[in-house]
Design a protein around this motif. Structure first.
Motif, mmCIF file in Angstrom:
data_model
loop_
_atom_site.group_PDB
_atom_site.id
_atom_site.type_symbol
_atom_site.label_atom_id
_atom_site.label_comp_id
_atom_site.label_asym_id
_atom_site.label_seq_id
_atom_site.Cartn_x
_atom_site.Cartn_y
_atom_site.Cartn_z
ATOM 1 N N PHE A 155 0.921 -1.156 -0.141
ATOM 2 C CA PHE A 155 0.077 0.139 0.021
ATOM 3 C C PHE A 155 0.828 1.294 -0.058
ATOM 4 N N ILE A 156 0.872 2.001 -1.086
ATOM 5 C CA ILE A 156 1.634 3.246 -1.131
ATOM 6 C C ILE A 156 0.905 4.492 -1.259
ATOM 7 N N THR A 157 1.330 5.276 -0.229
ATOM 8 C CA THR A 157 0.747 6.258 0.070
ATOM 9 C C THR A 157 1.314 7.631 -0.917
ATOM 10 N N LEU A 158 0.542 7.647 -2.044
ATOM 11 C CA LEU A 158 1.057 8.474 -3.164
ATOM 12 C C LEU A 158 1.085 9.981 -2.681
ATOM 13 N N GLY A 159 0.016 10.393 -2.171
ATOM 14 C CA GLY A 159 -0.244 11.693 -1.746
ATOM 15 C C GLY A 159 -0.912 11.718 -0.301
ATOM 16 N N THR A 160 -0.231 12.662 0.758
ATOM 17 C CA THR A 160 -0.614 12.452 1.945
ATOM 18 C C THR A 160 -1.126 13.796 2.457
ATOM 19 N N MET A 161 -1.308 14.940 1.629
ATOM 20 C CA MET A 161 -1.937 16.030 1.962
ATOM 21 C C MET A 161 -3.475 15.916 2.489
ATOM 22 N N GLY A 197 -3.603 23.501 -1.431
ATOM 23 C CA GLY A 197 -2.377 23.000 -2.134
ATOM 24 C C GLY A 197 -1.275 23.267 -1.252
ATOM 25 N N ASP A 198 -0.224 21.934 -1.294
ATOM 26 C CA ASP A 198 0.995 22.242 -0.396
ATOM 27 C C ASP A 198 2.096 21.947 -1.272
ATOM 28 N N GLY A 199 3.241 22.742 -1.168
ATOM 29 C CA GLY A 199 4.357 22.377 -2.006
ATOM 30 C C GLY A 199 5.111 21.365 -1.820
ATOM 31 N N ARG A 200 4.879 20.632 -0.541
ATOM 32 C CA ARG A 200 5.582 19.397 -0.319
ATOM 33 C C ARG A 200 4.736 17.889 -0.118
ATOM 34 N N ARG A 201 3.334 18.296 -0.016
ATOM 35 C CA ARG A 201 2.814 16.978 0.022
ATOM 36 C C ARG A 201 1.746 17.086 -1.227
ATOM 37 N N SER A 202 1.572 15.952 -1.770
ATOM 38 C CA SER A 202 0.605 15.940 -2.843
ATOM 39 C C SER A 202 -0.854 15.530 -2.256
ATOM 40 N N GLN A 203 -1.844 15.770 -3.159
ATOM 41 C CA GLN A 203 -3.170 15.485 -2.908
ATOM 42 C C GLN A 203 -3.626 14.098 -2.476
ATOM 43 N N PRO A 204 -4.553 13.865 -1.694
ATOM 44 C CA PRO A 204 -4.795 12.288 -1.395
ATOM 45 C C PRO A 204 -4.927 11.412 -2.525
ATOM 46 N N ALA A 205 -4.056 10.378 -2.351
ATOM 47 C CA ALA A 205 -4.258 9.375 -3.181
ATOM 48 C C ALA A 205 -3.286 8.183 -2.915
ATOM 49 N N ASN A 206 -3.570 6.957 -3.372
ATOM 50 C CA ASN A 206 -2.849 5.613 -2.891
ATOM 51 C C ASN A 206 -2.902 4.724 -3.982
ATOM 52 N N ALA A 207 -1.941 3.930 -4.148
ATOM 53 C CA ALA A 207 -1.749 2.952 -4.712
ATOM 54 C C ALA A 207 -1.776 1.521 -4.122
ATOM 55 N N LEU A 208 -2.497 0.520 -4.438
ATOM 56 C CA LEU A 208 -2.510 -0.663 -3.718
ATOM 57 C C LEU A 208 -2.065 -1.644 -4.863
ATOM 58 N N VAL A 244 -0.725 6.754 9.476
ATOM 59 C CA VAL A 244 -1.530 8.207 9.523
ATOM 60 C C VAL A 244 -1.262 8.622 8.042
ATOM 61 N N THR A 245 -2.137 9.206 7.627
ATOM 62 C CA THR A 245 -2.075 9.771 6.137
ATOM 63 C C THR A 245 -3.052 11.081 6.264
ATOM 64 N N HIS A 246 -3.280 11.678 5.117
ATOM 65 C CA HIS A 246 -4.019 12.668 4.770
ATOM 66 C C HIS A 246 -3.851 14.011 6.010
ATOM 67 N N PHE A 247 -2.696 14.132 6.138
ATOM 68 C CA PHE A 247 -2.129 15.289 7.147
ATOM 69 C C PHE A 247 -2.629 16.494 7.006
ATOM 70 N N ALA A 248 -3.913 16.752 7.539
ATOM 71 C CA ALA A 248 -4.601 18.142 7.199
ATOM 72 C C ALA A 248 -3.875 18.842 8.105
ATOM 73 N N GLY A 249 -3.186 20.176 7.499
ATOM 74 C CA GLY A 249 -2.507 21.037 8.197
ATOM 75 C C GLY A 249 -1.210 21.273 7.536
ATOM 76 N N GLY A 250 -0.889 20.282 6.316
ATOM 77 C CA GLY A 250 0.426 20.667 5.739
ATOM 78 C C GLY A 250 1.623 19.927 6.124
ATOM 79 N N SER A 251 2.562 20.299 5.644
ATOM 80 C CA SER A 251 3.877 19.621 6.072
ATOM 81 C C SER A 251 4.198 19.552 7.569
ATOM 82 N N ALA A 252 4.811 18.443 8.035
ATOM 83 C CA ALA A 252 4.925 18.462 9.541
ATOM 84 C C ALA A 252 6.456 18.696 9.755
#
Length: 326
Positions: free
Chosen positions: A34-40, A45-56, A289-297
């Motif tokens: 399970f690959i977290t392609l985007g964890t924003m 938009g966030d310059g360091r995290r892509s929008q929510p998406a995953n690959a199985l 934990v993914t979908h890090f609402a609030g941006g890069s940590a």
């Protein structure tokens, strides 16, 4: 042994952080990843995290689980070919989780991928996909600009299966189950509840069970869906960081709109202790934990989030970054 070799090569060649994380999280069960392609998290938009998406990845089979903006680029970064995607599972229809689907469909049409793509999603998915198909037709009729050589009608490249609470189906070599979660709080049985649903998915492969919460608040139904899972891939919100981001992007937001947003964030999403409670009640083996609402940590934020989850759940907790693999 293979993991050690990959990690050593990554260090020796000076590989980027994304590759090092892939090595670090390579699963012992090589049958599925399970690959977290985007964890924003959230629509900003966030310059360091892509929008929510995953690959199985299940053996040779490839699926997308949500498809936020930038998903095609993230697939390429993960070394996964767009034509190999067999199906897409959408948790709900907010644009931060669906914005990349149009590109997935249009680029497969443009490159004449013969295999039809199946999109599984809540009520409304068919209407949304039909709109995407309509938007693709002018380019398809023009094709590459060679007279008499249009691309195939994009309507033939995709099929839609709308699903709801209790959905169960065999897809490829796995069993997929869905449960309605609490990202929306429309009255049960109301017309709004029938029309608008947010879903969590359980993917049971030959080697393990992976549960993806999508966006949700605390939910008994999701806990039941996740019972005994090997991995719980959970959304999470940091409300203070999120509201700070909102203030920067929308400094003139009316107070009523701000109050509605706070209500949404606090009831329709999970704070770190909520994630821990869900994991503990479900008896899962590990949490991502993914979908890090609030941006890069920052490192301190990551440790704070993990501590919040661990306050309720004693097992392994990982805060995912883009392109991590589990």
């Amino acid at each position: 042994m293979r993991l050690a070799i990959i990690a050593s090569l990554a260090l020796a060649l000076g590989a980027p952080g994304e590759f090092a994380r892939l090595a670090a999280h390579e699963p012992a069960n090589n049958g599925s990843r399970f690959i977290t392609l985007g964890t924003m998290g959230g629509p900003v938009g966030d310059g360091r995290r892509s929008q929510p998406a995953n690959a199985l990845v299940d053996g040779k089979d490839l699926y997308l689980v949500d498809a936020g903006d930038g998903v095609v680029q993230q697939l390429a970064k993960a070394g996964l070919a767009l034509p190999n995607v067999m199906a897409v599972f959408l948790s709900h229809l907010h644009a931060d989780h669906t914005g990349g689907l149009s590109a997935v469909l249009a680029l497969r049409n443009q490159t004449m991928v013969a295999q039809k793509l199946t999109v599984y999603g809540p009520p409304g998915t068919r209407e949304m996909v039909e709109g995407m198909i309509s938007s693709m037709r002018p380019a398809a009729r023009a094709g590459y600009g060679i007279p008499g050589k249009p691309w195939p009608d994009p309507a033939g490249i995709v099929s839609v299966v709308e699903v709801g609470d209790g959905f169960t189906a065999s897809v490829g070599n796995m069993v997929v189950r869905a449960a309605q979660n609490t990202h929306y709080d429309f009255a049960p049985g109301s017309e709004e509840d029938k029309a608008f649903k947010s879903l969590s998915f359980r993917f049971e492969t030959a080697g393990r069970a992976i549960v993806y919460t999508g966006d949700t608040g605390p939910s008994d139904a999701v806990e039941k869906l996740a019972a005994g899972a090997d991995i719980l891939v959970s959304e999470m919100i940091d409300i203070d960081s999120t509201m700070a981001t909102v203030a920067r992007n929308s400094p003139n937001m009316p107070e009523k709109a701000k109050a509605d947003l706070v209500r949404h964030l606090t009831t329709h999403h999970l704070a770190p202790p909520d994630v821990g409670k869900m994991a503990r009640h479900a008896g899962v083996k590990a949490v991502v934990v993914t979908h890090f609402a609030g941006g890069s940590a920052s490192a301190a934020q990551v440790e704070g989030v993990k501590a919040g989850v661990h306050a309720e759940y004693p097992g392994p907790v990982t805060i995912a970054n883009d392109l991590d693999s589990f």
